[in-house]
Design a protein around this motif. Structure first.
Motif, PDB file in Angstrom:
ATOM      1  N   LEU A 127     -42.021  35.793-136.890  1.00 63.11           N
ATOM      2  CA  LEU A 127     -41.497  36.338-138.163  1.00 63.11           C
ATOM      3  C   LEU A 127     -41.954  35.680-139.390  1.00 63.11           C
ATOM      4  O   LEU A 127     -42.364  34.144-139.229  1.00 63.11           O
ATOM      5  CB  LEU A 127     -39.910  36.128-137.995  1.00 63.11           C
ATOM      6  N   GLU A 128     -41.695  36.280-140.381  1.00 65.27           N
ATOM      7  CA  GLU A 128     -42.092  35.754-141.889  1.00 65.27           C
ATOM      8  C   GLU A 128     -40.907  34.979-142.273  1.00 65.27           C
ATOM      9  O   GLU A 128     -39.764  35.030-141.684  1.00 65.27           O
ATOM     10  CB  GLU A 128     -42.369  36.765-142.767  1.00 65.27           C
ATOM     11  N   PRO A 129     -41.068  34.042-143.063  1.00 61.63           N
ATOM     12  CA  PRO A 129     -40.158  33.032-143.386  1.00 61.63           C
ATOM     13  C   PRO A 129     -38.837  33.735-144.111  1.00 61.63           C
ATOM     14  O   PRO A 129     -37.610  33.381-143.969  1.00 61.63           O
ATOM     15  CB  PRO A 129     -40.771  32.059-144.711  1.00 61.63           C
ATOM     16  N   HIS A 130     -39.131  34.778-145.021  1.00 57.89           N
ATOM     17  CA  HIS A 130     -37.895  35.553-145.643  1.00 57.89           C
ATOM     18  C   HIS A 130     -37.188  36.332-144.418  1.00 57.89           C
ATOM     19  O   HIS A 130     -35.766  36.297-144.697  1.00 57.89           O
ATOM     20  CB  HIS A 130     -38.459  36.291-146.540  1.00 57.89           C
ATOM     21  N   GLN A 131     -37.756  36.684-143.329  1.00 63.28           N
ATOM     22  CA  GLN A 131     -37.176  37.071-142.044  1.00 63.28           C
ATOM     23  C   GLN A 131     -36.150  36.137-141.673  1.00 63.28           C
ATOM     24  O   GLN A 131     -35.036  36.331-141.294  1.00 63.28           O
ATOM     25  CB  GLN A 131     -37.793  37.904-141.178  1.00 63.28           C
ATOM     26  N   LEU A 155     -38.582  24.462-136.471  1.00 68.76           N
ATOM     27  CA  LEU A 155     -39.748  25.101-137.102  1.00 68.76           C
ATOM     28  C   LEU A 155     -40.574  23.842-137.419  1.00 68.76           C
ATOM     29  O   LEU A 155     -39.963  22.493-137.718  1.00 68.76           O
ATOM     30  CB  LEU A 155     -39.415  25.752-138.290  1.00 68.76           C
ATOM     31  N   ASP A 156     -41.990  24.079-137.714  1.00 67.68           N
ATOM     32  CA  ASP A 156     -42.830  23.130-138.175  1.00 67.68           C
ATOM     33  C   ASP A 156     -42.224  22.737-139.695  1.00 67.68           C
ATOM     34  O   ASP A 156     -41.600  23.681-140.241  1.00 67.68           O
ATOM     35  CB  ASP A 156     -44.392  23.659-138.311  1.00 67.68           C
ATOM     36  N   GLU A 157     -42.736  21.574-140.046  1.00 75.32           N
ATOM     37  CA  GLU A 157     -42.233  21.050-141.334  1.00 75.32           C
ATOM     38  C   GLU A 157     -42.581  22.141-142.557  1.00 75.32           C
ATOM     39  O   GLU A 157     -41.598  22.550-143.368  1.00 75.32           O
ATOM     40  CB  GLU A 157     -42.778  19.722-141.789  1.00 75.32           C
ATOM     41  N   ASP A 158     -43.985  22.768-142.552  1.00 79.86           N
ATOM     42  CA  ASP A 158     -44.038  23.647-143.674  1.00 79.86           C
ATOM     43  C   ASP A 158     -43.260  25.042-143.527  1.00 79.86           C
ATOM     44  O   ASP A 158     -43.029  25.425-144.563  1.00 79.86           O
ATOM     45  CB  ASP A 158     -45.617  23.919-143.600  1.00 79.86           C
ATOM     46  N   ASP A 159     -43.115  25.385-142.130  1.00 83.00           N
ATOM     47  CA  ASP A 159     -42.167  26.625-142.216  1.00 83.00           C
ATOM     48  C   ASP A 159     -40.890  26.390-142.630  1.00 83.00           C
ATOM     49  O   ASP A 159     -40.183  27.451-143.239  1.00 83.00           O
ATOM     50  CB  ASP A 159     -42.157  27.092-140.646  1.00 83.00           C
ATOM     51  N   GLN A 160     -40.266  25.085-142.192  1.00 79.73           N
ATOM     52  CA  GLN A 160     -38.961  24.706-142.713  1.00 79.73           C
ATOM     53  C   GLN A 160     -38.903  24.681-144.166  1.00 79.73           C
ATOM     54  O   GLN A 160     -38.000  25.390-144.536  1.00 79.73           O
ATOM     55  CB  GLN A 160     -38.658  23.310-142.022  1.00 79.73           C
ATOM     56  N   ARG A 161     -39.816  24.378-144.874  1.00 81.17           N
ATOM     57  CA  ARG A 161     -39.819  24.510-146.308  1.00 81.17           C
ATOM     58  C   ARG A 161     -39.697  25.671-146.700  1.00 81.17           C
ATOM     59  O   ARG A 161     -38.916  26.393-147.748  1.00 81.17           O
ATOM     60  CB  ARG A 161     -40.852  23.351-146.901  1.00 81.17           C
ATOM     61  N   ALA A 162     -40.589  26.564-146.276  1.00 80.59           N
ATOM     62  CA  ALA A 162     -40.872  27.896-146.634  1.00 80.59           C
ATOM     63  C   ALA A 162     -39.272  28.888-146.317  1.00 80.59           C
ATOM     64  O   ALA A 162     -39.064  29.697-147.240  1.00 80.59           O
ATOM     65  CB  ALA A 162     -42.094  28.634-146.035  1.00 80.59           C
ATOM     66  N   VAL A 163     -38.924  28.532-145.206  1.00 83.22           N
ATOM     67  CA  VAL A 163     -37.549  29.101-144.864  1.00 83.22           C
ATOM     68  C   VAL A 163     -36.309  28.842-145.974  1.00 83.22           C
ATOM     69  O   VAL A 163     -35.614  29.319-146.580  1.00 83.22           O
ATOM     70  CB  VAL A 163     -37.131  29.089-143.462  1.00 83.22           C
ATOM     71  N   LEU A 164     -36.375  27.587-146.093  1.00 83.63           N
ATOM     72  CA  LEU A 164     -35.275  26.995-147.096  1.00 83.63           C
ATOM     73  C   LEU A 164     -35.453  27.298-148.356  1.00 83.63           C
ATOM     74  O   LEU A 164     -34.330  27.770-149.098  1.00 83.63           O
ATOM     75  CB  LEU A 164     -35.340  25.296-147.164  1.00 83.63           C
ATOM     76  N   ARG A 165     -36.569  27.583-148.822  1.00 85.67           N
ATOM     77  CA  ARG A 165     -36.872  28.184-150.061  1.00 85.67           C
ATOM     78  C   ARG A 165     -36.419  29.585-150.203  1.00 85.67           C
ATOM     79  O   ARG A 165     -36.120  30.197-151.396  1.00 85.67           O
ATOM     80  CB  ARG A 165     -38.272  27.898-150.674  1.00 85.67           C
ATOM     81  N   ALA A 166     -36.454  30.158-149.246  1.00 86.68           N
ATOM     82  CA  ALA A 166     -36.080  31.636-149.341  1.00 86.68           C
ATOM     83  C   ALA A 166     -34.638  31.936-149.117  1.00 86.68           C
ATOM     84  O   ALA A 166     -34.310  33.113-149.356  1.00 86.68           O
ATOM     85  CB  ALA A 166     -36.616  32.292-148.193  1.00 86.68           C
ATOM     86  N   LEU A 167     -33.743  30.827-148.766  1.00 83.19           N
ATOM     87  CA  LEU A 167     -32.397  31.038-148.646  1.00 83.19           C
ATOM     88  C   LEU A 167     -31.931  30.816-150.111  1.00 83.19           C
ATOM     89  O   LEU A 167     -32.182  30.532-151.116  1.00 83.19           O
ATOM     90  CB  LEU A 167     -31.824  29.869-148.058  1.00 83.19           C
ATOM     91  N   ASP A 191     -26.666  27.853-152.207  1.00 83.11           N
ATOM     92  CA  ASP A 191     -25.535  27.484-151.359  1.00 83.11           C
ATOM     93  C   ASP A 191     -25.850  27.190-149.762  1.00 83.11           C
ATOM     94  O   ASP A 191     -25.290  26.138-148.932  1.00 83.11           O
ATOM     95  CB  ASP A 191     -24.330  28.292-151.348  1.00 83.11           C
ATOM     96  N   ASP A 192     -26.541  28.310-149.215  1.00 86.62           N
ATOM     97  CA  ASP A 192     -26.965  28.189-147.909  1.00 86.62           C
ATOM     98  C   ASP A 192     -27.946  27.021-147.607  1.00 86.62           C
ATOM     99  O   ASP A 192     -28.135  26.283-146.685  1.00 86.62           O
ATOM    100  CB  ASP A 192     -27.456  29.373-147.198  1.00 86.62           C
ATOM    101  N   ARG A 193     -28.952  27.009-148.619  1.00 89.05           N
ATOM    102  CA  ARG A 193     -29.995  25.736-148.419  1.00 89.05           C
ATOM    103  C   ARG A 193     -29.412  24.324-148.646  1.00 89.05           C
ATOM    104  O   ARG A 193     -29.650  23.487-147.629  1.00 89.05           O
ATOM    105  CB  ARG A 193     -31.049  26.036-149.853  1.00 89.05           C
ATOM    106  N   ALA A 194     -28.356  24.318-149.587  1.00 91.76           N
ATOM    107  CA  ALA A 194     -27.835  22.906-149.741  1.00 91.76           C
ATOM    108  C   ALA A 194     -27.173  22.738-148.195  1.00 91.76           C
ATOM    109  O   ALA A 194     -27.246  21.373-147.945  1.00 91.76           O
ATOM    110  CB  ALA A 194     -26.996  22.817-150.679  1.00 91.76           C
ATOM    111  N   ALA A 195     -26.333  23.385-147.774  1.00 94.21           N
ATOM    112  CA  ALA A 195     -25.625  23.216-146.453  1.00 94.21           C
ATOM    113  C   ALA A 195     -26.619  22.964-145.382  1.00 94.21           C
ATOM    114  O   ALA A 195     -26.338  22.213-144.417  1.00 94.21           O
ATOM    115  CB  ALA A 195     -24.710  24.490-146.257  1.00 94.21           C
TER     116      ALA A 195
END
Length: 465
Positions: free
Chosen positions: A96-100, A120-132, A135-139
């Protein structure tokens, strides 16, 4: 219709009597996907519960999962991913793509979202967190900052907390007037001005109490608080011991930061119980979806360790090769002594590891546990000694050999009982998981003790003379 004929009953086409997906149903889905019949595949899968859809992905081969996911992509919602095996979920998440992934995480409770993102890999984690959303990202970032398998990773942030000066009517008005409240809760937490939990109110109490009654008068002040860095196994033990439905999670300063519910704890109890059994055998995680490379590496390590201990036991046998050469029956019977000792040690070890895991065995009753197991070992040892001694005499007609093997059986059973208790307890005191390495030490003790006691007594008795 004859007496022997029964009316035909149309079976459930999806699940069998044990609520497992039928093999023919799984094959039908695979065939539809292989033939490119997306509509047929979707029609078959759509009626399934999210947990059954997750099971379907676990039942089909690794190479077919991506095609099935593409065919039923609109059915793969957050509930399905939350129920999915970790390794299978990783397979699909990687596609899946990070936004998905972010869309999925946003629909889940924080603990389930963390379970997806943490692997997830560290890079994928950062990409997913950026797309959140912020509030969700902080939690999720806060949850990821806690140790793995801790209450902080497990807890949900969505809860209901009210001040202690409110009345029951105030609480009911708040619950009815807030559209964004969590829908899954069984009790309301009561907090002081510093957001420290001071009590809880079950929903049943709130619904049955007059509106004018202060919350402080009906709340239960005694509660079980979970520290945010508490290990999830300890959390499960608290829930089991105090029969909890939910519990407040507090940070280092005692402030309410989340809650843990019993549905999450059920998964932990199942996971921890399975882990202990598998670790005792050195089989790693034991997940049939685990990559073969990881399974080989885990099992091979403990097999190599066992090979080393087997060489140690063999070296003990080598000390008595002269006696064995003179009296060949020693070689025939010595595996019985070591084998029975190993079985007895495994029985004791399983009981002790479980007792440690459930906090039944602590420093206050260790001596009593050792005494108990030694008593059991003596009783079992004497019983086995009589049986093996009698059997040896009837088969080989050698009274001295019968006495020696009986005595060796008693000695090795004592070694097994003592090792089965002391090894895991010692490892536990050293903060080493006793389920991981106890079996190696106990098996070594019973092998060496069995060979040494039997061959040593035979030598002293003069059987090889």
């Amino acid at each position: 219709m004859s007496d022997t004929e029964l009316p035909e009953v149309e079976p459930d086409t999806e699940l069998d009597e044990d609520d497992r997906l039928r093999p023919e149903f799984v094959r039908a889905v695979q065939e539809a996907v292989a033939e490119g019949d997306v509509d047929e595949a979707r029609a078959l899968v759509e009626p399934l519960h999210p947990a059954d859809i997750a099971d379907l992905f676990e039942l089909i081969p690794h190479e077919d999962r991506a095609s099935l996911a593409k065919a039923v992509s609109d059915l793969l919602d957050a509930d399905v991913f939350a129920e999915m095996n970790d390794y299978v979920r990783e397979d699909l998440i990687d596609a899946l793509e990070p936004h998905q992934v972010a869309d999925l995480a946003a629909e889940l409770d924080t603990d389930d979202a963390v379970a997806i993102i943490e692997d997830l890999d560290e890079d994928d984690q950062r990409a997913v967190l950026r797309a959140l959303d912020p509030d969700d990202r902080a939690a999720i970032e806060e949850a990821l900052s806690y140790p793995e398998e801790s209450a902080g990773r497990l807890m949900q942030r969505d809860l209901v907390a009210v001040p202690e000066h409110w009345t029951v009517g105030d609480v009911l008005g708040y619950l009815r007037g807030q559209e964004d409240l969590t829908t899954d809760f069984w009790e309301v937490f009561v907090v002081d001005p510093g957001h420290h939990p001071v009590g809880t109110c079950a929903l049943s109490w709130i619904l049955r109490t007059p509106h004018w009654v202060p919350v402080a008068d009906v709340m239960q002040r005694e509660q079980t608080l979970i520290e945010v860095d508490m290990d999830q196994e300890e959390v499960a033990l608290r829930f089991q011991k105090y029969a909890l439905i939910s519990a407040a999670v507090v940070d280092g300063e005692g402030r309410l930061v989340g809650m843990i519910t019993v549905d999450d704890v059920v998964h932990i109890i199942q996971q921890e119980a399975g882990e202990d059994v598998l670790r005792l055998s050195g089989a790693g995680e034991g997940d049939i979806n685990e990559p073969v490379r990881l399974t080989v590496r885990t099992r091979l390590f403990w097999l190599v360790v066992n090979l080393g201990t087997a060489m140690l036991a063999a070296s003990v046998v080598g000390l008595f090769q002269g006696e064995i050469a003179k009296f060949a029956l020693l070689a025939v019977l010595m595996p019985i002594v070591s084998g029975m000792g190993g079985n007895a040690g495994t029985q004791t070890l399983a009981v002790v590891v479980r007792a440690l895991a459930t906090n039944q065995l602590t420093s206050s009753n260790t001596v009593r546990m050792v005494t108990r197991e030694l008593t059991i070992s003596i009783c079992n040892g004497v019983s086995l000694a009589v049986l093996i001694g009698l059997g040896t005499f009837l088969i080989f007609g050698n009274r001295d050999l019968s006495i020696v093997i009986g005595m060796a059986m008693i000695i090795n059973n004592l070694i097994a009982g003592l090792g089965g208790v002391l090894v895991p307890v010692t490892l536990d005191r050293m903060n080493v998981d006793p389920a991981v390495s106890s079996a190696v030490f106990v098996t070594t003790m019973t092998d060496v003790g069995g060979f040494l006691s039997f061959l040593g007594l035979a030598t002293l008795w003069g059987l090889g003379g």
